[in-house]
Scaffold this active site. Structure first.
Site, PDB file in Angstrom:
ATOM      1  N   LYS A 196      -7.047  -4.994  -2.931  1.00 29.25           N
ATOM      2  CA  LYS A 196      -7.817  -5.524  -1.785  1.00 29.25           C
ATOM      3  C   LYS A 196      -8.740  -4.445  -1.242  1.00 29.25           C
ATOM      4  O   LYS A 196      -8.486  -3.262  -1.432  1.00 29.25           O
ATOM      5  CB  LYS A 196      -6.858  -6.026  -0.701  1.00 29.25           C
ATOM      6  CG  LYS A 196      -5.937  -4.942  -0.189  1.00 29.25           C
ATOM      7  CD  LYS A 196      -4.898  -5.481   0.761  1.00 29.25           C
ATOM      8  CE  LYS A 196      -4.010  -4.374   1.275  1.00 29.25           C
ATOM      9  NZ  LYS A 196      -4.705  -3.333   2.033  1.00 29.25           N
TER      10      LYS A 196
ATOM     11  N   ASP B 276       0.789  -1.253   0.000  1.00 29.79           N
ATOM     12  CA  ASP B 276       0.000   0.000   0.000  1.00 29.79           C
ATOM     13  C   ASP B 276       0.817   1.298   0.000  1.00 29.79           C
ATOM     14  O   ASP B 276       0.502   2.240   0.751  1.00 29.79           O
ATOM     15  CB  ASP B 276      -0.962   0.019   1.213  1.00 29.79           C
ATOM     16  CG  ASP B 276      -1.983  -1.120   1.190  1.00 29.79           C
ATOM     17  OD1 ASP B 276      -1.944  -1.938   0.255  1.00 29.79           O
ATOM     18  OD2 ASP B 276      -2.807  -1.189   2.122  1.00 29.79           O
TER      19      ASP B 276
ATOM     20  N   CYS C 163      -1.968  -2.758   7.681  1.00 32.69           N
ATOM     21  CA  CYS C 163      -1.868  -3.661   6.531  1.00 32.69           C
ATOM     22  C   CYS C 163      -0.581  -4.471   6.501  1.00 32.69           C
ATOM     23  O   CYS C 163      -0.603  -5.646   6.138  1.00 32.69           O
ATOM     24  CB  CYS C 163      -2.101  -2.885   5.245  1.00 32.69           C
ATOM     25  SG  CYS C 163      -3.837  -2.346   5.126  1.00 32.69           S
TER      26      CYS C 163
END
Ligand code: VGL
Ligand code: ZN
Length: 198
Positions: free
Chosen positions: A107, A9, A152
């Site tokens: 995701k 990310d 994450c």
């Protein structure tokens, strides 16, 4: 080839100026680019939410950002609106060498469930497909970097160990949100699970 670099990310919304900015989020980009050269496989993940996503505080009347809500799959932090599909905030940081990626895993695209981990959504059951991809490439060792350490990256590392991978988190190439002690909590969980912190 048995090891993969997983870059979690590294997107504009998690960097300074973004909607869910992580302090120093952009400072890890150059180091990640250099590290890519050491790996036979490089995977990027991308948080990728529809506008109506249930993790956005502004989709729940009267709810404050960073408050908690009970979802059918468990407690969920309500976040500021971030990483909306196709937006500039959802794009990778401009300097990230995304051309080097063999695979990009998106995701959080199902509106009713969030997905911190690169392996499973927040119900800890629905797979993203990353496990199968890595196995079919013969990957057994993972090095994780990216944003954010305590969400994450951390949940990805815990799931990766549970799936039987040898997992190292490069803490110097991660940055944290640190919400109510979430960083210390996640570091403890990663250590207890057998994640190597480097
Ligand atoms: C993340 C909160 C919400 C992360 C993603 O990348 O750590 N955190 N969505
Ligand atoms: Zn998100």
């Amino acid at each position: 080839m048995t090891s993969a670099l997983i870059v979690i990310d590294v997107q504009n919304d998690f960097c300074p100026g973004g909607a869910l900015a992580v302090a120093g989020g952009d400072a890890i980009v150059a180091g990640i680019n250099v590290l890519m050269a050491e790996f036979g496989a490089v995977v990027l993940t991308q948080d990728w939410h529809p506008a109506g996503h249930s993790s956005f505080a502004d989709n729940h009347a009267g709810a404050d950002p960073y408050s908690m809500m009970d979802m059918p799959y468990g407690p969920q932090v309500l976040w500021p609106r971030h990483c909306v599909q196709g937006s500039n905030g959802a794009a990778f940081h401009d300097d990230l060498n995304s051309d080097r990626a063999d695979m990009i895993i998106r995701k959080g695209f199902r509106s009713q469930i969030d997905s911190y981990s690169a392996f499973f959504e927040n119900d800890h059951k629905t797979p993203t497909g990353l496990d199968g991809y890595l196995r079919s490439r013969g990957v057994t060792k993972l090095v994780l970097t990216g944003l954010a350490t305590d969400f994450c990256v951390g949940f990805s590392a815990l799931d990766a160990v549970a799936q039987g991978f040898d997992v190292t988190v490069r803490m110097d190439l991660c940055r944290a949100i640190d919400l109510d002690g979430s960083l210390v909590g996640m570091v403890d969980k990663m250590k207890a699970a057998g994640v190597r912190l480097a």
